[in-house]
Design a protein around this motif. Structure first.
Motif, short mmCIF file in Angstrom:
data_model
loop_
_atom_site.label_atom_id
_atom_site.label_comp_id
_atom_site.label_asym_id
_atom_site.label_seq_id
_atom_site.Cartn_x
_atom_site.Cartn_y
_atom_site.Cartn_z
N LEU A 1 -3.97 1.85 -7.70
CA LEU A 1 -3.44 1.08 -6.81
C LEU A 1 -3.56 -0.48 -6.88
CD1 LEU A 1 -5.48 2.81 -3.87
CD2 LEU A 1 -3.14 3.06 -4.22
N TYR A 2 -4.53 -1.14 -7.68
CA TYR A 2 -4.29 -2.55 -7.66
C TYR A 2 -4.07 -3.02 -9.02
CZ TYR A 2 -7.54 -1.79 -3.97
OH TYR A 2 -8.04 -1.23 -2.75
N ALA A 3 -3.67 -2.16 -10.11
CA ALA A 3 -3.09 -2.61 -11.37
C ALA A 3 -1.67 -2.07 -11.50
CB ALA A 3 -3.97 -2.39 -12.48
N ARG A 4 -1.62 -0.81 -11.50
CA ARG A 4 -0.60 -0.31 -11.95
C ARG A 4 0.64 0.00 -10.99
NH1 ARG A 4 -2.90 4.29 -15.70
NH2 ARG A 4 -4.07 2.97 -17.42
N ALA B 1 -4.84 8.94 -4.96
CA ALA B 1 -4.87 7.42 -4.69
C ALA B 1 -3.84 7.08 -3.93
CB ALA B 1 -5.01 6.87 -5.88
N LEU B 2 -2.68 7.60 -4.29
CA LEU B 2 -1.33 7.23 -3.66
C LEU B 2 -1.03 7.80 -2.21
CD1 LEU B 2 1.64 7.64 -6.43
CD2 LEU B 2 0.53 5.58 -5.47
N PHE B 3 -1.53 9.09 -1.85
CA PHE B 3 -1.04 9.46 -0.71
C PHE B 3 -2.39 9.68 0.15
CE2 PHE B 3 1.91 11.49 -3.45
CZ PHE B 3 3.13 10.83 -2.83
N LEU C 1 -2.96 12.97 -13.42
CA LEU C 1 -2.11 12.96 -12.25
C LEU C 1 -2.38 13.51 -11.03
CD1 LEU C 1 1.03 12.84 -11.86
CD2 LEU C 1 1.28 15.20 -12.37
N SER C 2 -3.72 14.22 -10.86
CA SER C 2 -4.07 14.57 -9.79
C SER C 2 -4.74 13.49 -9.06
CB SER C 2 -5.04 15.77 -9.75
OG SER C 2 -5.95 15.37 -10.64
N GLU C 3 -5.48 12.66 -9.72
CA GLU C 3 -6.11 11.53 -9.20
C GLU C 3 -5.14 10.40 -8.65
OE1 GLU C 3 -9.41 10.21 -11.94
OE2 GLU C 3 -9.86 8.39 -10.52
#
Lengths: 337, 251
Positions: free
Chosen positions: A61-64, A46-48, A40-42
């Motif tokens: 970022l690119y698949a999910r 990645a999101l923020f 979750l931390s990763e």
């Protein structure tokens, strides 16, 4: 109790907040879980922070992420489209997948890809046109023949089959027209990219805003043509406008998610039990509920047989088919769900 | 004021009314009476701007209804139809839809809309069922919900097609009392009633229609004396004077 805007808002929030929480939880789980679990931390970093330095961040970022956004967009669009179609046709068995709206969108999308390959941004427009034409055809049948609920659905099944056969014909002549044809037929959100979502996302957001602004019209239509007119609503014009909105929603969803069935049928049915026919509550609930259901089914499709992946349409059909049968049995007993 | 001038109207291309002239006067309860199928409901629908008009005209404050939009018409005239579907809405929400003709985009209700709805619910004796869903209600309360919606429109003219059907006697009398009090406030109240004895006792004026034509109009006394009801219904209407005023019955 006196009538006031706050009493309505409070009642609506009681239903919408849990649905929003469910959608967010399903979205977060979808980002975390998969063939490879990303902590979750990763996911959050990645999101923020937007960095894609790690393999986990790149997966997120690119698949999910495109897939999660695709689920939210397609799920909410199809569920709201179904709710609108059911209200406009006053028919609980109507939905984009049962009256040929999805197939119409699919045929137009296939034709567009065959005739103008490489013009991806045209696909949602073509899908909208196909969906609208199918919806108007069904409305025409309903209005002109005074068709009963069953006749209307049977006519829809016939229209759906003809259109599906036409899609097959297009794909036979232009084998490259639909990339991943079987995924398209079943409905799948694999291989989505943020670029591909751009145009349909714009259509869906605008059409959702239009649908939410027309909830009074939907309610007034449910009071019957005469009462609608006596309240100052031109029922004929309102029906066409609302079907156009429903067609835009279904068409845009089909253009990237394929022929996903059942969401437009099941979700409004499940939520009507809590909201009744009050569209101001039903439509937002459908948007959140449809997104949640598709997220959960998509998560199942990716993780149940990991590392193999089922198209989400299969998981949805396994869940939706039995529900549809349950619905029919309830109606046979004379109870309208 | 709504005025019908040589009105010809019908449905599905069939003319049912053959030239009717009638005024819906403010401050008056007008009852439209006539045998089944004579065109009473067609008359109300045409007056409300809903039905097909094939000739003559409906004037609303001197302006032809054909020049008014549906929304403008709905601000002038509320109509309670005979056929009342039962969608799964609360009674309060339904009454709120009575404010639909006044809403502009983005369809937000104003405080005065909520006030009008509360007043309408109270007047239609529907406050106690305001939070019930329409399908859960039996005929009478469902009727009161529709009535509340029509009252929430706050129009100068109120047209009601059989507002007392399905109601028990106390609610029938309450509807007639409400009609009288609305008329006292200056509204024109027009209703189709099947109970002629009730109509003769409580209406200010009656219009008797038969086979799409107006046979007579006048006060209950004038209508009774003319014998027009006997002619229209093929029945013998009688009157007897009681301490509570004249009572009517069919011999």
């Amino acid at each position: 109790m006196k009538s006031s805007p706050t009493s309505y808002t409070r009642r609506r929030l009681k239903l919408l907040l849990p649905l929003l929480a469910l959608m967010l939880a399903a979205a977060l789980l979808s980002l975390v879980l998969g063939a490879v679990n990303v902590p979750l931390s990763e996911v959050l970093s990645a999101l923020f922070s937007g960095g894609d330095g790690t393999a986990g961040a790149r997966i997120v970022l690119y698949a999910r992420l495109p897939r999660v956004l695709g689920c939210i967009l397609a799920g909410s669009a199809l569920a709201v489209s179904g709710a609108v179609i059911q209200s406009v046709l006053a028919n609980p068995l109507a939905a984009p997948s049962t009256i040929g709206v999805n197939s119409g969108a699919g045929l137009a999308a296939a034709l567009c890809c065959a005739v103008a390959p490489g013009m991806q941004s045209l696909v949602p427009v073509a899908a909208f046109a196909g969906a609208l034409l199918s919806a108007l055809l069904v409305l025409f049948i309903a209005e002109r023949t005074g068709a009963s609920r069953l006749t209307l659905v049977l006519a829809g099944v016939a229209v759906s089959n003809v259109l599906a056969a036409a899609v097959d014909a297009v794909v036979t002549f232009f084998p490259d027209a639909l990339n991943g044809y079987s995924d398209f037929r079943i409905g799948s959100l694999a291989n989505l990219s943020l670029e591909r979502l751009g145009a349909p996302a714009a259509v869906i957001i605008l059409a959702l805003a239009a649908a939410f602004s027309l909830t009074n019209e939907l309610d007034v239509l449910s009071l019957g043509r005469e009462t609608a007119r006596s309240l100052g609503l031109n029922a004929g014009r309102a029906r066409i406008l609302l079907l156009a909105v429903a067609a835009a929603l279904a068409g845009a969803a089909v253009s990237f998610a394929g022929l996903l069935g059942f969401i437009g049928l099941i979700v409004p049915h499940m939520l009507r039990r809590f909201t009744g026919d009050e569209s101001a509550s039903l439509l937002p609930a459908c948007a959140l509920g449809g997104a949640s259901l598709l997220l959960i089914c998509d998560l199942g499709s990716r993780t149940l047989f990991s590392p193999y992946e089922l198209p989400v349409g299969i998981v949805l059909s396994f869940a939706g088919g039995p529900f549809f049968i349950f619905l029919l049995i309830r109606q046979r007993k004379g109870r309208v769900v | 004021m709504i005025e019908l001038r040589e009105l010809r109207a019908g449905y599905s291309g069939r003319e049912v009314l053959h030239g009717i002239s009638l005024e819906f006067r403010p401050g008056e309860v007008l009852v439209i009476a006539g045998p089944n199928g004579c065109g009473k409901s067609t008359l109300l629908r045409a007056a409300a701007g809903i039905g097909e008009i094939s000739g003559g005209e409906v004037l609303v404050d001197g302006v032809s209804s054909s020049a008014l939009s549906a929304r403008q018409m709905a601000q002038k005239c509320a109509y309670m139809p005979q056929d009342r579907p039962a969608p799964s809405l609360s009674v309060r929400r339904m009454a709120l839809h009575g404010r639909f003709p006044y809403l502009s985009y983005p369809r937000r209700y104003r405080p005065e809309d909520y006030r009008a709805v509360d007043g309408a619910l109270e007047r239609a004796r529907a406050s106690d069922i305001a939070d019930s869903a329409i399908p859960e209600l039996s005929g009478g309360p469902r009727q009161r919900a529709y009535l509340a919606m029509a009252l929430a429109q706050e129009t100068e003219t109120l047209l009601m097609d059989e507002p007392t059907a399905f109601l028990d006697i106390s609610h029938q009398l309450a509807v007639m009392d409400m009609a009288a009090s609305l008329a006292r406030e200056g509204k024109a109240v027009v209703m189709v009633l099947h109970d002629l004895c009730l109509a003769l006792r409580r209406a200010d004026r009656l219009a008797v229609i038969s086979a799409g034509r107006l046979l007579a109009q006048g006060t209950p006394e004038e209508i009774y004396s003319s014998g027009v009801i006997d002619e229209a219904f093929q029945a013998r209407l009688r009157r007897t004077d009681t301490p509570d005023g004249p009572q009517y019955y069919f011999a």
